[in-house]
Enzyme design. Sequence first.
Site, PDB file in Angstrom:
ATOM      1  N   CYS A 269       0.764  -1.205  -0.171  1.00 20.54           N
ATOM      2  CA  CYS A 269       0.049  -0.345   0.110  1.00 20.54           C
ATOM      3  C   CYS A 269       0.762   1.208   0.262  1.00 20.54           C
ATOM      4  CB  CYS A 269      -0.453   0.350   1.019  1.00 20.54           C
ATOM      5  SG  CYS A 269      -1.639  -1.369   1.210  1.00 20.54           S
TER       6      CYS A 269
HETATM    7  C1  UGA Z   1      -1.343   0.442   5.433  1.00 19.86           C
HETATM    8  C2  UGA Z   1      -2.116   0.927   6.270  1.00 19.86           C
HETATM    9  O1  UGA Z   1      -2.281   1.154   7.731  1.00 19.86           O
HETATM   10  C3  UGA Z   1      -3.784   0.068   6.441  1.00 19.86           C
HETATM   11  O2  UGA Z   1      -4.300   1.540   7.053  1.00 19.86           O
HETATM   12  C4  UGA Z   1      -4.207   1.387   5.042  1.00 19.86           C
HETATM   13  O3  UGA Z   1      -5.702  -0.121   4.976  1.00 19.86           O
HETATM   14  C5  UGA Z   1      -3.300   0.076   4.747  1.00 19.86           C
HETATM   15  O4  UGA Z   1      -1.915   0.225   4.373  1.00 19.86           O
HETATM   16  C6  UGA Z   1      -3.842  -0.267   2.816  1.00 19.86           C
HETATM   17  O5  UGA Z   1      -3.658   1.143   1.699  1.00 19.86           O
HETATM   18  O6  UGA Z   1      -4.361  -0.608   2.178  1.00 19.86           O
HETATM   19  P1  UGA Z   1       0.115  -2.090   5.787  1.00 19.86           P
HETATM   20  O7  UGA Z   1       0.261  -1.746   4.530  1.00 19.86           O
HETATM   21  O8  UGA Z   1      -1.502  -3.690   5.763  1.00 19.86           O
HETATM   22  O9  UGA Z   1      -1.244  -1.114   6.386  1.00 19.86           O
HETATM   23  O10 UGA Z   1       1.199  -2.389   7.374  1.00 19.86           O
HETATM   24  P2  UGA Z   1       1.263  -1.379   8.307  1.00 19.86           P
HETATM   25  O11 UGA Z   1       0.915  -1.673   9.193  1.00 19.86           O
HETATM   26  O12 UGA Z   1       0.528   0.318   7.817  1.00 19.86           O
HETATM   27  O13 UGA Z   1       2.845  -1.292   8.085  1.00 19.86           O
HETATM   28  C7  UGA Z   1       3.561  -1.178   6.208  1.00 19.86           C
HETATM   29  C8  UGA Z   1       4.695  -0.336   6.467  1.00 19.86           C
HETATM   30  O14 UGA Z   1       5.285   0.387   7.355  1.00 19.86           O
HETATM   31  C9  UGA Z   1       5.927  -1.756   7.121  1.00 19.86           C
HETATM   32  O15 UGA Z   1       6.658  -2.160   6.936  1.00 19.86           O
HETATM   33  C10 UGA Z   1       5.921  -1.413   8.731  1.00 19.86           C
HETATM   34  O16 UGA Z   1       6.971  -2.343   9.186  1.00 19.86           O
HETATM   35  C11 UGA Z   1       6.567  -0.679   8.364  1.00 19.86           C
HETATM   36  N1  UGA Z   1       5.885   0.866   9.824  1.00 19.86           N
HETATM   37  C12 UGA Z   1       4.903   0.608  10.309  1.00 19.86           C
HETATM   38  C13 UGA Z   1       7.028   1.148  10.322  1.00 19.86           C
HETATM   39  O17 UGA Z   1       8.191   0.933   9.991  1.00 19.86           O
HETATM   40  N2  UGA Z   1       7.091   1.777  11.218  1.00 19.86           N
HETATM   41  C14 UGA Z   1       5.738   2.070  12.133  1.00 19.86           C
HETATM   42  O18 UGA Z   1       5.568   2.716  12.901  1.00 19.86           O
HETATM   43  C15 UGA Z   1       4.381   1.317  11.657  1.00 19.86           C
END
Ligand code: UGA
Length: 451
Positions: A269
């Site tokens: 995403c």
């Molecule tokens: C993200 C959004 O959080 C959702 O709200 C949205 O619905 C989704 O995209 C989408 O558009 O479908 P997702 O990609 O499943 O969700 O995962 P996240 O938990 O947001 O993590 C994304 C990336 O950011 C991961 O690589 C994670 O490791 C990284 N991340 C997340 C960080 O490096 N630090 C953080 O504090 C949080």
Amino acid sequence: MAKFDISIIGLGYVGLVTGSAFAKKGYSVICADVIEEKVQTLNSGRSPIYEPGLDELVKELVEEGKLSATNFVSKAVADSDITFICVGTPSEPDGSVDLKFITSAAEDVGKALSEKQEYHLVVVKSTVVPLTTEETIIPIIEKHSGKKAGEGFGICMNPEFLREGNAVYDSMTPDRIVIGELDDKSGEMLLKYYEDFDVPKLRTDLRTAEMIKYAANTFLATKITYANEMANICTKLGIDVYEVMKGVGSDARINPEFLNAGCGFGGSCFPKDLQALKFVAESKGYEPLLLNSVLLLNDNQYFKLIEMAESMIDGLQDKRVAVLGLSFKPNTDDVRETRALPLIKGLLEKGAVVVAYDPKGIENFKELVGDRFIKMGYSVTRLIYADDVESALRNADVCIIQSDWDEFKNLGMDQFNLMKKPAVIDGRRTFSDPTKLIECGLKYKGIGWKD
Ligand code: UGA
């Protein structure tokens, strides 16, 4: 009376989890997908994708007769009152959104509606850039149904905010529900289906709903990138960024979420959505400096791990590097845009031998890699996959943690002592208190860790 309450097109994360959430609320849901294997898996009571809690939920709902699947989109649409379009919207090489699955779903829906007398509501849940519903999806449905939007059928755009790995919880208890509506009748009808979801609901127009999704993902990706930038500065100053972010995040205007510094964001995403918004902005003559910076910083962040490893063990040529975590984050087998790919490529370029391990993502990662490293001239013996974490660590010169699965959080000196010398580069602040391990003799560096 329609045979089913709801039809869902697309049995990916969004479609299956949305369908399961509605079925759990008591609706009868039929999911349609062109992939026969996914349909069979679901009808046998199993989830076609890995997502914590989903297998149990799907089993329960299929047994209760609330959830089923079919290969025939037209039948699913004809036999229901409302259809959610939940197909994927991948990126084109130039960053724009590839609409082939959406346009084909819209065509199928249009054809099915041409045979239908009753009013039907079509809800776009797939992530699409602003104006797509109005300028692409509605005209296709109108053309194939022979009906006018707002008369024969209604349209809503209802973005999804669930996170992989937390998808079941997020879809049952979302922070808010955004309903973009063509007209009042469409919005009212969709609102009824969400009656039992006791969360704030925001009603707006179609293009605003589409933009809310992109603006939300851009904000979250920017927040992570901000934390990463602070981390890189903190490391230089001997300050622990996690301590800093505790202080920053406790401001109610900021909040502690998504301030976990690390080796960058991946997934299906954030990278894709930021690229798509950048493309749209540029196509309208606007240079999105913030988006450009976030993407650039994120593309480079993984390299911090390589620099730390090089300095810790004095170069990487022919060193054995254990890479823990191949999926883009814990609790998923999804490897799309995982930081593990540029990380491993960078390690191979430095002459390292990589031993990679992930609790769920190895098969998908192997598929993602294909023969790209072989084509680049690296022999198969330079990238090895381990069956368990101990095999990955055994005789390694350094271990790099790319995603913080619980299995890695519980690692201790018993396991790290399997290495030549215990040495860890932490890309995700996996250990709540690394000092305890450092006191036991672990050489430790991490993103944003006080050096
Ligand atoms: C993200 C959004 O959080 C959702 O709200 C949205 O619905 C989704 O995209 C989408 O558009 O479908 P997702 O990609 O499943 O969700 O995962 P996240 O938990 O947001 O993590 C994304 C990336 O950011 C991961 O690589 C994670 O490791 C990284 N991340 C997340 C960080 O490096 N630090 C953080 O504090 C949080």
